[in-house]
Scaffold this active site. Structure first.
Site, PDB file in Angstrom:
ATOM      1  CG  HIS A   1      -1.999  -0.999   1.172  1.00 32.43           C
ATOM      2  ND1 HIS A   1      -3.086  -0.970   2.026  1.00 32.43           N
ATOM      3  CD2 HIS A   1      -2.198  -2.072   0.359  1.00 32.43           C
ATOM      4  CE1 HIS A   1      -3.895  -1.975   1.752  1.00 32.43           C
ATOM      5  NE2 HIS A   1      -3.374  -2.666   0.742  1.00 32.43           N
TER       6      HIS A   1
ATOM      7  CD  GLU B   1      -2.075   4.230   3.202  1.00 33.02           C
ATOM      8  OE1 GLU B   1      -3.198   4.245   3.713  1.00 33.02           O
ATOM      9  OE2 GLU B   1      -1.777   3.518   2.208  1.00 33.02           O
TER      10      GLU B   1
ATOM     11  CB  CYS C   1      -6.448  -0.437   5.379  1.00 33.10           C
ATOM     12  SG  CYS C   1      -4.715  -0.942   5.181  1.00 33.10           S
TER      13      CYS C   1
ATOM     14  CB  CYS D   1      -1.844   1.760   6.141  1.00 31.60           C
ATOM     15  SG  CYS D   1      -1.446   0.922   4.578  1.00 31.60           S
TER      16      CYS D   1
END
Length: 202
Positions: free
Chosen positions: A96, A98, A126, A129
């Site tokens: 992801h 992040e 999420c 993260c």
């Protein structure tokens, strides 16, 4: 077959057989300043500009076929790291934006603690993260669109500011939320059009 449905009125996106998630940027207009226990951030004059860099990363991810989420780590007015989603390209469920930006920032600084840094990300983090944000001791998190089905910055839950955790960053939501939401809905709409396109063979 990969099927995508987009319900524009509710900003709900359904991908294949997954649970839908929504990028509800209207929600922030009526949100309380402190949506959960913990600390909320005050808007900085440069937040819009830094989010613009995160949006550029999101657009780059979309062009490469990844879900358009972008992230930027800023320290003292300088960009330390930036990244877009690479889950599809790398076939890595943890890739992801992040997480990639946090890893790059820690490597650039030579230290895993990012206590004087701000993370800008186009979509509410999420659970994975949000956990990484807490572990990295980021001072501040600024996100754009809400994610009502997976967000852990106040939607599904608030892991970022959970009162029992040993670190709680400041959190500011809704920065350039409409743009952050639109890049996602446009991406999935284009994917749906590809899926629905008639076959050229009989």
């Amino acid at each position: 077959m990969f099927v995508v449905y987009v319900a524009y009125a509710s900003r709900t996106i359904v991908r294949g057989g997954d649970e839908p998630f929504s990028c509800n940027f209207e929600r922030v207009q009526n949100a309380e300043p402190d949506i959960a226990q913990g600390r909320h951030a005050v808007k900085d004059p440069n937040d819009d500009d830094w989010m613009g860099l995160a949006l550029a990363e999101a657009h780059s991810a979309a062009e490469a076929g990844d879900v358009p989420v972008g992230a930027v780590v800023v320290r003292g007015g300088d960009v330390v790291a930036r990244a877009g989603n690479r889950t599809v390209r790398d076939q890595d469920p943890t890739a992801h934006a992040e997480l990639l930006a946090i890893r790059a920032a820690a490597a650039a600084q030579g230290a895993w603690r990012l206590e004087d840094c701000t993370l800008y990300v186009t979509l509410e983090p999420c659970a994975m993260c949000a956990g990484a944000i807490v572990l990295a001791r980021l001072a501040r998190v600024v996100f754009g669109a809400w994610d009502d089905k997976a967000g852990m910055g106040g939607s599904v839950g608030d892991l970022l500011r959970h009162p029992r955790l040993n670190h709680r960053p400041q959190v500011l939501a809704g920065i350039r939320a409409a743009e952050c939401s639109t890049v996602l809905t446009d991406f999935f709409r284009s994917r749906r059009q590809v899926v629905d396109a008639p076959s050229s063979t009989g």
